[in-house]
Design an enzyme around this catalytic site. Structure first.
Site, PDB file in Angstrom:
ATOM      1  N   ASP A 286      -4.542  18.308   8.733  1.00 15.36           N
ATOM      2  CA  ASP A 286      -5.346  19.101   7.800  1.00 15.36           C
ATOM      3  C   ASP A 286      -4.490  19.685   6.684  1.00 15.36           C
ATOM      4  OD1 ASP A 286      -7.901  20.721   7.220  1.00 15.36           O
ATOM      5  OD2 ASP A 286      -6.408  22.310   7.480  1.00 15.36           O
TER       6      ASP A 286
ATOM      7  N   GLU B  88      -4.776  14.771   5.070  1.00 14.03           N
ATOM      8  CA  GLU B  88      -5.799  15.197   4.113  1.00 14.03           C
ATOM      9  C   GLU B  88      -5.141  15.664   2.816  1.00 14.03           C
ATOM     10  OE1 GLU B  88      -9.544  18.314   4.126  1.00 14.03           O
ATOM     11  OE2 GLU B  88      -7.595  19.015   4.805  1.00 14.03           O
TER      12      GLU B  88
END
Length: 500
Positions: free
Chosen positions: A146, A216
């Site tokens: 993330d 990401e």
């Protein structure tokens, strides 16, 4: 939870809200029995301010004293201020928060409840590597990393230059500054390489089964490609290709789609795997952004392009955003913006529960009330309804696309993209001694008559493998290169070379 679980108070535990570690172990066992791989969300940029590390860092208890980014700030006209102009997008204010006990500011790229870890501290680096190993020992097949871009910050804490854009006057807005000191620093790319090494070394020592790592990042293709690594060191298996999310709208034409495909492929390093993403949990659903009538054609697009097709839950059945009132809002990004502006910032509509069936709570939960309200469209858009073999459905189209991906032409074939006019996009996959596959997609609202001989690589004869819901022609329909194919608005077809 201050940010839907992204404020982690223990990197080696399951939040009781979601179950127990025994539940997780059972999930892994049952998934393995079904040949399903479980990928863990890895959130390396920050922890919760309730994490033991942060609580000890506040008290300057070694070795945790410098686990986070602390600073005295600066004195301006007798008043203490943050050390620089860095801002938090989610807090909509300074990224520095004064801590009254430690008597210093701590840095938080996200909310004040999410202090950034200090990756210039080798002990932090090792802690996070150990966490990867912990979950691999638990049986996870890899990680979705993330928010990788803000992992490192400028050591000198220099002010970021202001863009001076007339349409961006608010200092806390993303467009107000160039984030050259807080995003995508060279050290970040190196850390991804180090993590990939951890995954490879673990596999080599255990079962020799490769572990996947996806990262990401919303950067432009030339920059995001750095996350793949380089010619001598592997980085991520792939950084998510989010180019379809911010760069196409409901009014985008076929030329714009082709340009984004070509740009990614032109920048893709040799030997690396492409990927294609239509939506995610941070952006409005595809059905809402681009129109529910395009669901099938867009799924055909990402599933017949080279590499990995990434699906956000709900896209396979054509889900749209659900409405979430201010009273039901959970997203801190929206809550921090306030009631008048929350709709401009909320991510809750794309996070409403998945629609399994037409029963209470869409079959998602037996609770009296779900955490976010179920979309009002759940009775007309759900898995059970679309699993009825007597009707065409988005889910059936999606299943057919998954089955088609076993074809060698889709796994290894060359890519050709072609725009026949503003509305019609063609994807051709060619592999010597294998059957050519052609996707013909009408992304526009007009009827189009397509001369198949305008597609130079179209085979002499082809059979229709997959058609969009409500299409004029159905699976099994045979065409030749000399055929004219009428395309209704938003209609999509996938053809397979046919040798009888």
């Amino acid at each position: 939870m201050a940010d839907h679980g992204y404020d982690i108070s223990d990197f080696r535990a399951i939040d009781p809200l979601f179950g127990t570690m025994n539940d997780f172990d059972k999930l892994i066992r049952e998934a393995n029995g079904l040949d399903i791989k479980i990928i863990m969300d890895f959130v390396p940029n920050h922890s919760s301010d309730e994490h033991e590390w942060f609580e000890k860092s506040v008290k300057r208890i070694d070795p945790y004293t410098d686990y986070y980014v602390w600073h005295d700030g600066k004195i301006v006209n007798g008043t203490r201020q943050p050390p620089n102009n860095w801002t938090s997008e989610m807090a909509h204010s300074s990224a520095w928060e004064w801590h009254s006990e430690r008597k210093q500011y701590y840095y938080h790229q996200f909310t004040v409840k999410q202090p950034d870890l200090n990756y210039r501290n080798p002990k932090v680096v090792q802690e996070m590597k150990d966490i990867l190993i912990f979950w691999m020992k638990k049986g996870v097949a890899g990680f979705r990393v993330d928010a990788i871009s803000p992992l490192f910050e400028d050591e000198q804490l220099r002010d970021e230059p202001v863009t001076n854009k007339p349409d961006c006057p608010v200092p806390s807005d993303k467009c107000y500054k160039y984030p050259i000191y807080t995003r995508n620093l060279p050290e970040t790319f190196d850390m991804v390489v180090q993590w990939r090494d951890v995954l490879k070394e673990y596999a080599a020592k255990t079962d020799n089964v490769s572990k996947v790592m996806m990262v990401e990042s919303y950067e432009s293709p030339p920059l995001v490609m750095k996350y793949y690594g380089n010619s001598t060191h592997d980085g991520a298996c792939f950084p998510f290709n989010f180019q379809f999310i911010p760069n196409v709208t409901i009014d985008s034409n076929a030329h714009e789609y082709k340009a984004l495909i070509d740009k990614w492929m032109d920048n893709l390093p040799e030997g690396r795997v492409a990927n294609w993403v239509l939506g995610n949990h941070d952006r409005h659903r595809v059905g809402t952004r681009l129109g529910p009538e395009r669901i099938d054609s867009l799924n055909m697009l990402i599933m017949t392009l080279p590499g990995v097709g990434v699906t956000y839950q709900g896209e396979e059945i054509g889900m749209e955003d659900g409405f979430v009132s201010w009273e039901d809002t959970q997203d801190p990004n929206a809550l921090n913006a306030g009631e008048e502006l929350y709709l401009n910032y909320t991510r809750d509509p794309e996070r409403t529960p998945f629609h399994w069936d037409g029963t209470k709570n869409a079959g998602f939960s037996t609770a009296n009330k779900t955490w976010l309200p179920v979309s009002e469209k759940y009775k007309e858009t759900n898995v059970k309804l679309q699993s009825n073999g007597s009707i065409e459905s988005h889910l059936e189209v999606y299943r057919q696309l998954i089955q088609l991906r076993v074809e060698s032409s889709l796994k290894f074939g060359e890519l050709e993209t072609l725009v026949l006019n503003d509305n019609v996009l063609i994807v051709v996959r060619i592999l010597k001694e294998n059957k050519t596959i052609v996707s013909i997609l009408n992304l526009g609202k007009n009827l189009e008559n397509i001369k198949l001989n305008d597609i130079k690589s179209f085979p002499s004869k082809a059979i229709l493998q997959i058609n969009s819901v409500g299409a004029n022609y159905k699976t099994g329909y045979v065409v030749t290169r000399d055929s004219v194919l009428p395309l209704k608005p938003y209609e999509g077809y996938v053809f397979l070379e046919f040798n009888n």
